[in-house]
Each structure stands twice: as C-alpha cells, then as structure tokens.
Scaffold this motif. Sequence first.
Motif, PDB file in Angstrom:
ATOM      1  N   GLY A  29      -4.465  -4.946   8.158  1.00 31.83           N
ATOM      2  CA  GLY A  29      -4.261  -4.030   9.280  1.00 31.83           C
ATOM      3  C   GLY A  29      -4.007  -2.602   8.846  1.00 31.83           C
ATOM      4  N   ILE A  30      -3.224  -2.423   7.778  1.00 31.67           N
ATOM      5  CA  ILE A  30      -2.929  -1.082   7.257  1.00 31.67           C
ATOM      6  C   ILE A  30      -3.807  -0.773   6.047  1.00 31.67           C
ATOM      7  N   GLY A  31      -3.798  -1.653   5.056  1.00 33.30           N
ATOM      8  CA  GLY A  31      -4.501  -1.381   3.806  1.00 33.30           C
ATOM      9  C   GLY A  31      -5.988  -1.170   3.965  1.00 33.30           C
ATOM     10  N   ARG A  32      -6.667  -2.055   4.716  1.00 34.97           N
ATOM     11  CA  ARG A  32      -8.109  -1.907   4.877  1.00 34.97           C
ATOM     12  C   ARG A  32      -8.469  -1.015   6.055  1.00 34.97           C
ATOM     13  N   PHE A  33      -7.948  -1.319   7.230  1.00 33.63           N
ATOM     14  CA  PHE A  33      -8.465  -0.686   8.444  1.00 33.63           C
ATOM     15  C   PHE A  33      -7.918   0.713   8.717  1.00 33.63           C
ATOM     16  N   ALA A  34      -6.681   1.010   8.291  1.00 35.32           N
ATOM     17  CA  ALA A  34      -6.119   2.329   8.573  1.00 35.32           C
ATOM     18  C   ALA A  34      -6.863   3.441   7.840  1.00 35.32           C
ATOM     19  N   TYR A  35      -7.664   3.093   6.849  1.00 37.85           N
ATOM     20  CA  TYR A  35      -8.476   4.091   6.146  1.00 37.85           C
ATOM     21  C   TYR A  35      -9.344   4.886   7.125  1.00 37.85           C
ATOM     22  N   VAL A 113      -8.232  -2.492  -5.989  1.00 37.80           N
ATOM     23  CA  VAL A 113      -7.028  -3.279  -6.249  1.00 37.80           C
ATOM     24  C   VAL A 113      -6.364  -3.691  -4.938  1.00 37.80           C
ATOM     25  N   LEU A 114      -6.370  -2.796  -3.958  1.00 38.29           N
ATOM     26  CA  LEU A 114      -5.787  -3.112  -2.661  1.00 38.29           C
ATOM     27  C   LEU A 114      -6.512  -4.303  -2.033  1.00 38.29           C
ATOM     28  N   GLY A 115      -7.840  -4.329  -2.169  1.00 39.54           N
ATOM     29  CA  GLY A 115      -8.607  -5.444  -1.621  1.00 39.54           C
ATOM     30  C   GLY A 115      -8.260  -6.763  -2.281  1.00 39.54           C
ATOM     31  N   ILE A 116      -8.084  -6.744  -3.600  1.00 41.46           N
ATOM     32  CA  ILE A 116      -7.725  -7.963  -4.333  1.00 41.46           C
ATOM     33  C   ILE A 116      -6.365  -8.472  -3.872  1.00 41.46           C
ATOM     34  N   GLY A 117      -5.376  -7.573  -3.832  1.00 42.59           N
ATOM     35  CA  GLY A 117      -4.037  -7.977  -3.411  1.00 42.59           C
ATOM     36  C   GLY A 117      -4.014  -8.484  -1.978  1.00 42.59           C
ATOM     37  N   ALA A 118      -4.746  -7.817  -1.098  1.00 49.48           N
ATOM     38  CA  ALA A 118      -4.786  -8.224   0.308  1.00 49.48           C
ATOM     39  C   ALA A 118      -5.369  -9.618   0.461  1.00 49.48           C
ATOM     40  N   ALA A 119      -6.435  -9.911  -0.276  1.00 52.87           N
ATOM     41  CA  ALA A 119      -7.077 -11.220  -0.170  1.00 52.87           C
ATOM     42  C   ALA A 119      -6.164 -12.333  -0.643  1.00 52.87           C
ATOM     43  N   VAL A 120      -5.509 -12.133  -1.791  1.00 51.16           N
ATOM     44  CA  VAL A 120      -4.631 -13.170  -2.332  1.00 51.16           C
ATOM     45  C   VAL A 120      -3.479 -13.440  -1.364  1.00 51.16           C
ATOM     46  N   ALA A 121      -2.858 -12.376  -0.856  1.00 48.64           N
ATOM     47  CA  ALA A 121      -1.737 -12.541   0.072  1.00 48.64           C
ATOM     48  C   ALA A 121      -2.189 -13.163   1.383  1.00 48.64           C
ATOM     49  N   PHE A 122      -3.374 -12.764   1.856  1.00 49.20           N
ATOM     50  CA  PHE A 122      -3.870 -13.270   3.135  1.00 49.20           C
ATOM     51  C   PHE A 122      -4.247 -14.747   3.042  1.00 49.20           C
ATOM     52  N   VAL A 123      -4.979 -15.107   1.993  1.00 47.37           N
ATOM     53  CA  VAL A 123      -5.382 -16.505   1.838  1.00 47.37           C
ATOM     54  C   VAL A 123      -4.155 -17.401   1.667  1.00 47.37           C
ATOM     55  N   ALA A 124      -3.220 -16.971   0.827  1.00 46.18           N
ATOM     56  CA  ALA A 124      -2.008 -17.768   0.612  1.00 46.18           C
ATOM     57  C   ALA A 124      -1.172 -17.861   1.883  1.00 46.18           C
TER      58      ALA A 124
END
Length: 406
Positions: A29-35, A113-124
């Motif tokens: 919501g913030i990391g990807r889309f707020a861009y 890096v933000l994309g990698i972190g977001a995916a790991v946190a989201f999937v988990a």
Amino acid sequence: MHAPDCPPPDAHPARLILTLSLAATVGLGIGRFAYALVLPDMREDLGWSYSAAGFMNTINAVGYLAGALVASRLIRRLGWSVAIRGGTLVCLAALATCALTGNFVALSLARLVLGIGAAVAFVAGGALAATIAQSYPERANFLLSLFYAGPGVGILSSGLIAPFTLQWFGPGSWWIVWWALTLLSLVMTAPLFLIRIESQARFAEASHASFSILPVLIYLAGYFLFGAGYIAYMTFMIAYVRDGGGDATAQAAFWGLIGVSAFVTPWVWRGVLALDRGGLATAIILGTNAIGAGLPMLGHSTVWLAVSAVVFGIGFFAVVNSTTAFVRFNYPPEVWPTAIAAMTISFGIGQTLGPIAVGAITDALGSLSYALNVSAALLALGAVAALCQRKVGPKNSVPKGGANSR
C-alpha cells in the motif's frame, strides 16, 4: 506457495490478522503504490522521462517476483516471525533510502530491495493469516479479507499525507514525502513487534502432482494482462489527475477512493467469486477493472475521476481472490501450490513489463492519456482471455473458507 497443516490457536483472530495485514500496508500500500503520488514531482525535479519513471515500478515488480519465489524457503529456514518482521524492516530501510538520494541507480536498487522485502512479508503474512482463518471455518472468508485489506489501508493513508506534503513544501519536495511515508510506515510496523508471531504450520515441499500449463494458458495470459494493465494505471493516474489541474485535495480524494474500495470488495463480489464456471468470475471482475481504467478518457471532471477510482478499486482488489477461487474449483488441494505459483509468475511478469512499456508509449506519443488507454485496453483483453477459459477438471471438494494467495 504454502500448505499450512497446523493452525495456531488465538483468542482474538481478527485482531491478530489485522496486525499481520500491516505488513501488506507497508510493503504494498505504501511501498509500491504510494510511488505514484510522488512520481510527478520526482519526474520534474530529476528530469526523468516517463520511461524512466515507469522503470521505478518495473524494478520494484522484479524484486516482488523474486521475493515471492523465495519466500517459502525463507520461511522454512528462518521462521514466520523473521520473515514477516524482517521483510517489513527491509521495506522501511528502502523507503528511507528513497528519501536520501536522487541518484537513479540508488533509487532503482532501493525499489528493487523494497519489492523483495514486501513480497516476503506479504507471502508470509498471508499464509499465516490463511492458517489462522481456517481455524474458524464459519468466519474464514471474513477473517482472511481483513488481511487483504492491508494494501487499501496503505493507499488510503498515504493519499492523505503525500499530496498535502507536496503542496505545503512546494516543487522538489518529493524527498520530504518519502520521509513522511517512512515515518508513517514506522508507525504501521510497530504493532508487528507487539504481538506473538508463531505457528507450527510449515510450507510444504513442492508438489509433484500433475499440473499442465496448456489447459490454462489462456487464463494465464489474462492474468499476465491484468498485471501489466493495473500497474500502469496505479503508476501514472495521479500524474494524470495533476496534469488535469487536480490540486492536493483532488489527488488525495482520488487515491483515497481507491483505498476505500478495498473494504467493500468482499461483499460486492461474494456471489461472483462463488461461480464455478471456468474463468467467468475473473472475466467479470477484470471487465469492471477495465471500465474503471477507461473512464478518465471521458474527461478530467471530478465525477468521472471519482467514479473511475471507485470502479477500478472495487475490481482491482478482487482479481487475486478470483484467481485463487479458480484454482480451488479446478484442481485438487495437492496441486494448489503449483497452480498458484504459475499464476504468481504470470502476474509478476506482467506487472514487471507494464510500467516501462506504457511509459515508453507515452514518451513516443507525447500524451499521458495514452498510458490510460493502453492500461484499459490491456485489462479488457485480460477479461476476454479469462472469459475464454473453460473448466479444466471435475469439480473438487473445496474446504470451507479455503486459502488465498497473491
């Protein structure tokens, strides 16, 4: 992907899942889309082309795809708590980096890096939320919808902050917005460290059950087109609103309407998601998405933009659930991880190519409206592709509440 086998007991499942959803709030919501909210000012101040601006979301999508593909291994090796909290902290660090530099390479790496972190946190977080939800069959769908509302919370909250920050500090203040979003994310992250995150559930090893791409190739193509189309709209739409004279209030209202839509999708699409007719449910939702993306072609009026945001948002937040329902209706449980992995890869490639391709088209043709035209066209083609998908197997017994994945 996942196959949890032992859900953790919890006296307050809704509260726990809402807390877990903050990982999605920060990473997506913030990391990807707020861009998209910061993009117009960054592009003007840093002298970027639309292709360069689109690349920032392309590289973020590359990171997300990579993170999604390694998430299950990281969870098995490091545990649920480290994956969720660690992935979210990585997002925080990347957001802060965006505030510290205007260097294109450094910003690109931060977005990756933000994309990698977001995916790991989201999937988990999503896997653990699904595990918890399945412990309460009578409320499973509602409980799981709480997690998937996380990105909507991030879109809504960032929309209330970014436009007014830019208006207050003036042109070239994009880096201040990134600091504001970093602080917002820090506040959102704190509750993740105040709850107990543990479970005996484990990600299953890759299934050896038969899964063939050919019978669902047209459906995968539709999901690819969704990935390419939605991200173009979410990348460039605020720039379109601003170019049409929309001030900070208009930008915040538009972005906020998309975020609010996340909270009504479970009720709007409940009947549609129950349809066991091949790709029909996905086609209906994608068609709605395409209509929302195409409405701005009719003009910059407040009414059209508001309707566009609501219609697009209602469809956008439901597409992932429709693909999960398709997998659950058409495959036995032992094939779900493989089938959903195929969906994830198709979607990930689409959202990787979409922003930079649409940006290049806009640069070549000289008008941002072309980005929206292409976005709506891609979504419409995705709807047609999904409509052509037929059932691929006999109806299987689906556990009440089921599982969801992005």
